[in-house]
Design a protein around this motif. Sequence first.
Motif, PDB file in Angstrom:
ATOM      1  N   SER A 118       5.494  12.074   7.576  1.00 35.35           N
ATOM      2  CA  SER A 118       4.464  12.032   8.617  1.00 35.35           C
ATOM      3  C   SER A 118       3.511  10.854   8.456  1.00 35.35           C
ATOM      4  O   SER A 118       2.896  10.421   9.425  1.00 35.35           O
ATOM      5  N   GLN A 119       3.385  10.309   7.218  1.00 33.22           N
ATOM      6  CA  GLN A 119       2.376   9.270   6.977  1.00 33.22           C
ATOM      7  C   GLN A 119       2.945   7.879   6.716  1.00 33.22           C
ATOM      8  O   GLN A 119       2.189   6.913   6.613  1.00 33.22           O
ATOM      9  N   SER A 120       4.267   7.766   6.584  1.00 34.59           N
ATOM     10  CA  SER A 120       4.845   6.462   6.256  1.00 34.59           C
ATOM     11  C   SER A 120       6.245   6.327   6.845  1.00 34.59           C
ATOM     12  O   SER A 120       6.873   7.329   7.210  1.00 34.59           O
ATOM     13  N   PRO A 121       6.766   5.102   6.895  1.00 32.44           N
ATOM     14  CA  PRO A 121       8.141   4.896   7.356  1.00 32.44           C
ATOM     15  C   PRO A 121       9.171   4.987   6.238  1.00 32.44           C
ATOM     16  O   PRO A 121      10.362   4.746   6.483  1.00 32.44           O
ATOM     17  N   ILE A 122       8.748   5.322   5.002  1.00 29.61           N
ATOM     18  CA  ILE A 122       9.660   5.337   3.860  1.00 29.61           C
ATOM     19  C   ILE A 122      10.731   6.414   4.042  1.00 29.61           C
ATOM     20  O   ILE A 122      10.425   7.570   4.338  1.00 29.61           O
ATOM     21  N   ARG A 123      11.992   6.012   3.811  1.00 30.87           N
ATOM     22  CA  ARG A 123      13.110   6.965   3.919  1.00 30.87           C
ATOM     23  C   ARG A 123      13.991   6.976   2.674  1.00 30.87           C
ATOM     24  O   ARG A 123      14.696   7.951   2.421  1.00 30.87           O
ATOM     25  N   SER A 124      13.985   5.902   1.900  1.00 30.29           N
ATOM     26  CA  SER A 124      14.765   5.840   0.660  1.00 30.29           C
ATOM     27  C   SER A 124      13.838   5.583  -0.523  1.00 30.29           C
ATOM     28  O   SER A 124      12.931   4.752  -0.427  1.00 30.29           O
ATOM     29  N   VAL A 125      14.084   6.303  -1.626  1.00 30.26           N
ATOM     30  CA  VAL A 125      13.278   6.130  -2.838  1.00 30.26           C
ATOM     31  C   VAL A 125      14.214   6.110  -4.040  1.00 30.26           C
ATOM     32  O   VAL A 125      15.174   6.892  -4.111  1.00 30.26           O
ATOM     33  N   TYR A 146       5.901  17.128  -0.546  1.00 26.47           N
ATOM     34  CA  TYR A 146       5.916  15.667  -0.652  1.00 26.47           C
ATOM     35  C   TYR A 146       6.701  15.080   0.523  1.00 26.47           C
ATOM     36  O   TYR A 146       6.230  14.139   1.185  1.00 26.47           O
ATOM     37  N   ARG A 147       7.870  15.625   0.789  1.00 28.85           N
ATOM     38  CA  ARG A 147       8.722  15.129   1.871  1.00 28.85           C
ATOM     39  C   ARG A 147       7.985  15.163   3.206  1.00 28.85           C
ATOM     40  O   ARG A 147       7.983  14.175   3.961  1.00 28.85           O
ATOM     41  N   HIS A 148       7.350  16.276   3.511  1.00 23.65           N
ATOM     42  CA  HIS A 148       6.660  16.432   4.790  1.00 23.65           C
ATOM     43  C   HIS A 148       5.562  15.379   4.957  1.00 23.65           C
ATOM     44  O   HIS A 148       5.444  14.745   6.022  1.00 23.65           O
ATOM     45  N   GLU A 149       4.766  15.174   3.907  1.00 21.28           N
ATOM     46  CA  GLU A 149       3.656  14.228   3.983  1.00 21.28           C
ATOM     47  C   GLU A 149       4.154  12.790   4.109  1.00 21.28           C
ATOM     48  O   GLU A 149       3.618  12.001   4.887  1.00 21.28           O
ATOM     49  N   ARG A 171       0.816  -1.218   0.000  1.00 19.04           N
ATOM     50  CA  ARG A 171       0.000   0.000   0.000  1.00 19.04           C
ATOM     51  C   ARG A 171       0.851   1.270   0.000  1.00 19.04           C
ATOM     52  O   ARG A 171       0.366   2.337  -0.399  1.00 19.04           O
ATOM     53  N   TYR A 172       2.119   1.199   0.446  1.00 17.18           N
ATOM     54  CA  TYR A 172       2.933   2.413   0.517  1.00 17.18           C
ATOM     55  C   TYR A 172       3.176   3.072  -0.846  1.00 17.18           C
ATOM     56  O   TYR A 172       3.085   4.303  -0.959  1.00 17.18           O
ATOM     57  N   PRO A 173       3.512   2.316  -1.916  1.00 18.47           N
ATOM     58  CA  PRO A 173       3.665   2.979  -3.217  1.00 18.47           C
ATOM     59  C   PRO A 173       2.418   3.759  -3.636  1.00 18.47           C
ATOM     60  O   PRO A 173       2.525   4.882  -4.152  1.00 18.47           O
ATOM     61  N   GLU A 226      12.451   1.427   3.996  1.00 18.99           N
ATOM     62  CA  GLU A 226      12.184   2.142   5.244  1.00 18.99           C
ATOM     63  C   GLU A 226      13.457   2.697   5.885  1.00 18.99           C
ATOM     64  O   GLU A 226      13.370   3.617   6.698  1.00 18.99           O
ATOM     65  N   ARG A 227      14.604   2.141   5.550  1.00 19.90           N
ATOM     66  CA  ARG A 227      15.836   2.673   6.140  1.00 19.90           C
ATOM     67  C   ARG A 227      16.508   3.636   5.167  1.00 19.90           C
ATOM     68  O   ARG A 227      16.417   3.465   3.942  1.00 19.90           O
ATOM     69  N   PRO A 228      17.200   4.654   5.659  1.00 17.88           N
ATOM     70  CA  PRO A 228      17.929   5.562   4.778  1.00 17.88           C
ATOM     71  C   PRO A 228      19.141   4.873   4.155  1.00 17.88           C
ATOM     72  O   PRO A 228      19.638   3.876   4.679  1.00 17.88           O
ATOM     73  N   HIS A 229      19.583   5.401   3.008  1.00 16.30           N
ATOM     74  CA  HIS A 229      20.758   4.875   2.291  1.00 16.30           C
ATOM     75  C   HIS A 229      20.602   3.382   1.990  1.00 16.30           C
ATOM     76  O   HIS A 229      21.565   2.614   2.090  1.00 16.30           O
ATOM     77  N   ALA A 230      19.387   2.986   1.622  1.00 14.94           N
ATOM     78  CA  ALA A 230      19.126   1.566   1.362  1.00 14.94           C
ATOM     79  C   ALA A 230      19.648   1.117   0.003  1.00 14.94           C
ATOM     80  O   ALA A 230      19.901  -0.072  -0.196  1.00 14.94           O
ATOM     81  N   PHE A 231      19.809   2.055  -0.934  1.00 16.43           N
ATOM     82  CA  PHE A 231      20.152   1.680  -2.306  1.00 16.43           C
ATOM     83  C   PHE A 231      21.589   2.066  -2.633  1.00 16.43           C
ATOM     84  O   PHE A 231      21.997   3.222  -2.437  1.00 16.43           O
ATOM     85  N   ASP A 232      22.359   1.091  -3.160  1.00 13.11           N
ATOM     86  CA  ASP A 232      23.729   1.352  -3.578  1.00 13.11           C
ATOM     87  C   ASP A 232      23.809   1.310  -5.102  1.00 13.11           C
ATOM     88  O   ASP A 232      22.788   1.247  -5.790  1.00 13.11           O
TER      89      ASP A 232
END
Length: 235
Positions: free
Chosen positions: A113-120, A107-110, A66-68, A140-146
């Motif tokens: 506040s509404q999801s645990p997503i940190r990396s896109v 977009y960042r603010h919403e 549902r997050y996407p 959900e974690r930052p710096h998830a993609f290399d």
Amino acid sequence: MPTYPQSIAAQLAALVTEVHRGTAPEAAGLRDLIDSACEHVPGAQYVGITMADHADGITTVAASHRYPALLDEIQQRYQEGPCVSAAWEHATICIRDLETDHRWPRYRHEVLSQSPIRSVMAFELFADGPTMGALNFYAERPHAFDQESVELGLVFATHISLAWAVVRRQEQFRSALASRDLIGQAKGMIMERYRVDAVHAFELLKRLSQISNSKVVDVAQALIAAEFPPPAHHR
């Protein structure tokens, strides 16, 4: 370029072939592809396909969670975000940490506040006139993609673009067949009623189309509806 397992390449090829042959439902075929992308791209927890259209706005074509869809709703609300930018700017967009990335402030603010997503991570999929598409990976974690994530994401974006092109061709073909059937039915009605041949019947349809500033298929549909109105519903 990373050397991803041969089984992934074979799976991608098989899924695209299924969509092409029509042995898998189109939506299910795309869903299988994004599930495979979610499984094999390092760091990815959720995957979605976003469609951006000048007339219809931003929608989610397929998603593994549902997050996407939620993040697409936020992009639609504010008309900004990484997936929209990837689609319209023909680019690959990467947010390493949403807490510190300020490119799309509303977009960042919403999202924070509404999801645990940190990396896109977002890739352009296709450009079809006024419609664009993007393949998006979320974590959900930052710096998830290399770098390997980026390169494998591009591989999946390429294969999904191929599958999408097949789906679009199938839709256009079905639409063309439906239009041809409607026009043929309307021509038959005109030929029978006014005792003219097929050529003259089609010329009459074209003249009506020009006079009404409508497509020939729309004129044909209107004629058929007038001749065979739907039955009234009685309470």
